[in-house]
Scaffold this motif. Structure first.
Motif, short mmCIF file in Angstrom:
data_model
loop_
_atom_site.label_atom_id
_atom_site.label_comp_id
_atom_site.label_asym_id
_atom_site.label_seq_id
_atom_site.Cartn_x
_atom_site.Cartn_y
_atom_site.Cartn_z
N VAL A 123 70.30 10.39 -28.22
CA VAL A 123 69.77 9.03 -28.30
C VAL A 123 68.37 9.01 -27.68
N ALA A 124 67.40 8.54 -28.45
CA ALA A 124 66.02 8.47 -27.96
C ALA A 124 65.88 7.28 -27.02
N ILE A 125 65.49 7.56 -25.78
CA ILE A 125 65.24 6.50 -24.80
C ILE A 125 63.75 6.16 -24.83
N SER A 126 62.93 7.18 -25.12
CA SER A 126 61.50 6.94 -25.40
C SER A 126 61.29 7.32 -26.86
N GLU A 127 60.05 7.13 -27.34
CA GLU A 127 59.75 7.71 -28.65
C GLU A 127 59.90 9.22 -28.57
N SER A 128 60.31 9.83 -29.67
CA SER A 128 60.42 11.28 -29.69
C SER A 128 59.84 11.73 -31.02
N ASP A 129 58.69 12.38 -30.97
CA ASP A 129 58.00 12.75 -32.22
C ASP A 129 57.28 14.08 -32.05
N LYS A 130 56.51 14.43 -33.06
CA LYS A 130 55.84 15.75 -33.05
C LYS A 130 54.94 15.90 -31.82
N SER A 131 54.29 14.81 -31.43
CA SER A 131 53.32 14.92 -30.34
C SER A 131 53.99 15.22 -28.99
N ASN A 132 55.23 14.77 -28.79
CA ASN A 132 55.83 14.98 -27.46
C ASN A 132 57.07 15.89 -27.48
N GLY A 133 57.20 16.67 -28.56
CA GLY A 133 58.23 17.72 -28.55
C GLY A 133 59.60 17.24 -28.98
N ALA A 134 59.66 16.60 -30.16
CA ALA A 134 60.95 16.10 -30.68
C ALA A 134 61.91 17.26 -30.98
N LEU A 135 63.18 16.90 -31.06
CA LEU A 135 64.22 17.87 -31.40
C LEU A 135 64.03 18.38 -32.83
N GLU A 136 64.22 19.68 -33.01
CA GLU A 136 64.15 20.27 -34.37
C GLU A 136 65.46 20.99 -34.66
N VAL A 137 65.85 20.96 -35.92
CA VAL A 137 67.13 21.59 -36.32
C VAL A 137 66.89 22.48 -37.54
N VAL A 138 67.78 23.46 -37.71
CA VAL A 138 67.69 24.32 -38.89
C VAL A 138 68.90 23.99 -39.78
N LEU A 177 63.35 15.95 -36.00
CA LEU A 177 64.06 14.68 -36.02
C LEU A 177 63.29 13.66 -35.17
N GLU A 178 62.29 13.05 -35.79
CA GLU A 178 61.49 12.06 -35.05
C GLU A 178 62.28 10.76 -34.94
N LEU A 179 62.31 10.22 -33.73
CA LEU A 179 63.11 9.01 -33.47
C LEU A 179 62.31 7.97 -32.71
N GLU A 180 62.60 6.71 -33.02
CA GLU A 180 62.09 5.58 -32.23
C GLU A 180 63.07 5.33 -31.09
N PRO A 181 62.60 4.70 -30.00
CA PRO A 181 63.55 4.36 -28.92
C PRO A 181 64.72 3.56 -29.48
N GLY A 182 65.94 3.95 -29.12
CA GLY A 182 67.14 3.24 -29.59
C GLY A 182 67.74 3.83 -30.85
N GLU A 183 67.08 4.84 -31.44
CA GLU A 183 67.67 5.54 -32.60
C GLU A 183 68.33 6.83 -32.10
N GLY A 199 53.27 18.13 -26.07
CA GLY A 199 51.82 18.34 -26.15
C GLY A 199 51.04 17.08 -25.84
N SER A 200 51.73 15.96 -25.67
CA SER A 200 51.02 14.71 -25.41
C SER A 200 50.57 14.67 -23.94
N LYS A 201 49.41 14.10 -23.71
CA LYS A 201 48.91 14.03 -22.32
C LYS A 201 49.43 12.80 -21.60
N THR A 202 50.01 11.87 -22.38
CA THR A 202 50.39 10.60 -21.76
C THR A 202 51.86 10.22 -21.96
N GLN A 203 52.50 10.74 -23.00
CA GLN A 203 53.83 10.24 -23.36
C GLN A 203 54.95 11.10 -22.81
N ARG A 204 55.78 10.49 -21.98
CA ARG A 204 56.98 11.16 -21.51
C ARG A 204 58.00 11.15 -22.66
#
Ligand SMILES: O=C(O)CCC(=O)C(=O)O
Length: 269
Positions: A123-138, A177-183, A199-204
Motif C-alpha cells: 500500500v502506497a503511503i506516499s507517491e511511489s513512482d520512477k523518480s523515487n524507486g517504485a516497486l518493480e515486478v517480473v 508499479l507506480e502508485l498514488e498514495p492510497g493505492e 533518485g529524487s532529492k526531495t520525495q520520501r
C-alpha cells in the motif's frame, strides 16, 4: 462472485502474479498515516528503526486498521477465500537520494510457509513512482517455482540478508508499479520483484507491505503469531495476535519484541 477484483484482474494475477493499481483508501487517509509515522519520528528525533519497520501493525493502530481495511480484504478474499490471516507486515521507506535498493528476489525464499498461497498488498503511503524507486515486478515469474537465491549482505540492500535470485533477470522484462498514495498493488509470494534507489532529492517513498495468507497455510520452521483479519480460523496453526488499543500498546510491544527476535534467528524479509 468476486467482491472487488474483476474476473480480468483475477486472471491477470494467476497469469502474471500481480495486479495494480487498486485504490484502497483515500489520499487523505494515506496522508494521515504518513503524518502519524512522521510525528513519531520527530518525537524520537530519528527515522523509524529497522525493528519498528518490521511487523509495524503491532505498534501503530493506524497500520493495524489498514490491514483490516475492507477493500484490501475483499481483494485478497477474491484470490484466496474468506478465511484470512495477516502473517506479517513491513514498512519500506526510502529517503530522498537514498542509495537503498531492493534486489530481485522471491519472498517465498526464507518465509518457511507450507504453501505459496501468500499475497502481499503493497500500500502506497506516499507517491511511489520512477523518480523515487517504485516497486518493480517480473511478470509470470511466480510460475517458476522456488528459484535459488544467494545472500549478499550488500550494504545498501534493504533486505536483511541482501538476498537475490541467483539467475539472470532481464531488466527489460520488468514492469514498474507506480502508485498514488492510497493505492495498492498485490503480488504473489513467488513473483520476482525488487526496486531501485530513490533518485529524487526531495520525495520520501513510503510503502506498507502487508502479507496475507489463507488460514490453511502453516508455518514450517518456527512459531510465529499472526492476526486473524477475516472469517474463521479452524486450523489454529498460529497464535492470534491481539489488536493494539493505542500506539505502542505494551502488550503488543512485548509480543513484537519476542516475534522479531525469533524472526531474526529463523528467517529474513
Ligand atoms: O518496497 C520495496 O521496494 C520492496 C518491497 C518488497 O520487497 C516486498 O514487499 O516484498
Amino acid at each position: 462472485m468476486p467482491k472487488i477484483l474483476t474476473p480480468g484482474q483475477i486472471e491477470a494475477y494467476r497469469k502474471d502474479g500481480y495486479v495494480a493499481p487498486i485504490r484502497v483508501i483515500s489520499t487523505e487517509r494515506a496522508a494521515a498515516i504518513r503524518q502519524r509515522i512522521e510525528e513519531f519520528e520527530r518525537s524520537h528525533g530519528a527515522p523509524l528503526s529497522a525493528t519498528i519497520r518490521k511487523r509495524p501493525h503491532l505498534l501503530f493502530t493506524c497500520l493495524n486498521e489498514l490491514m483490516r481495511e475492507e477493500r484490501i480484504l475483499d481483494a485478497v478474499e477474491d484470490l484466496y477465500g474468506e478465511n484470512l490471516l495477516v502473517w506479517s507486515s513491513d514498512l519500506f521507506i526510502k529517503e530522498p537520494a537514498d542509495p537503498a535498493y531492493v534486489s530481485w528476489h522471491q519472498d517465498s525464499t526464507y518465509w518457511g510457509l507450507s504453501s505459496p498461497d501468500v499475497v502481499t498488498a503493497w500500500v502506497a503511503i506516499s507517491e511511489s513512482d520512477k523518480s523515487n524507486g517504485a516497486l518493480e515486478v517480473v511478470p509470470g515469474t511466480h510460475l517458476k517455482d522456488q528459484l535459488p537465491h544467494r545472500d549478499t549482505f550488500a550494504e545498501d540492500n534493504m533486505l536483511s540478508r541482501g538476498q537475490e535470485v541467483a539467475v539472470e533477470v532481464d531488466p527489460n522484462s520488468s514492469v514498474m508499479l507506480e502508485l498514488e498514495p492510497g493505492e495498492m498493488s498485490l503480488h504473489h509470494v513467488r513473483l520476482v520483484h525488487g526496486s531501485a534507489p530513490n533518485g529524487s532529492k526531495t520525495q520520501r517513498r513510503i510503502g506498507c507491505a502487508i502479507r496475507y495468507i489463507p488460514t490453511y497455510v502453516r508455518q514450517l520452521d518456527r512459531q510465529n503469531p499472526a492476526s486473524l483479519v477475516r472469517g474463521d480460523d479452524t486450523f489454529r496453526s498460529f497464535e492470534h495476535e491481539p489488536i493494539p488499543t493505542r500506539d505502542m500498546d505494551p502488550k503488543c510491544v512485548s509480543l513484537h519484541d519476542k516475534t522479531i527476535k525469533m524472526w531474526d534467528v529463523a528467517a529474513a524479509t
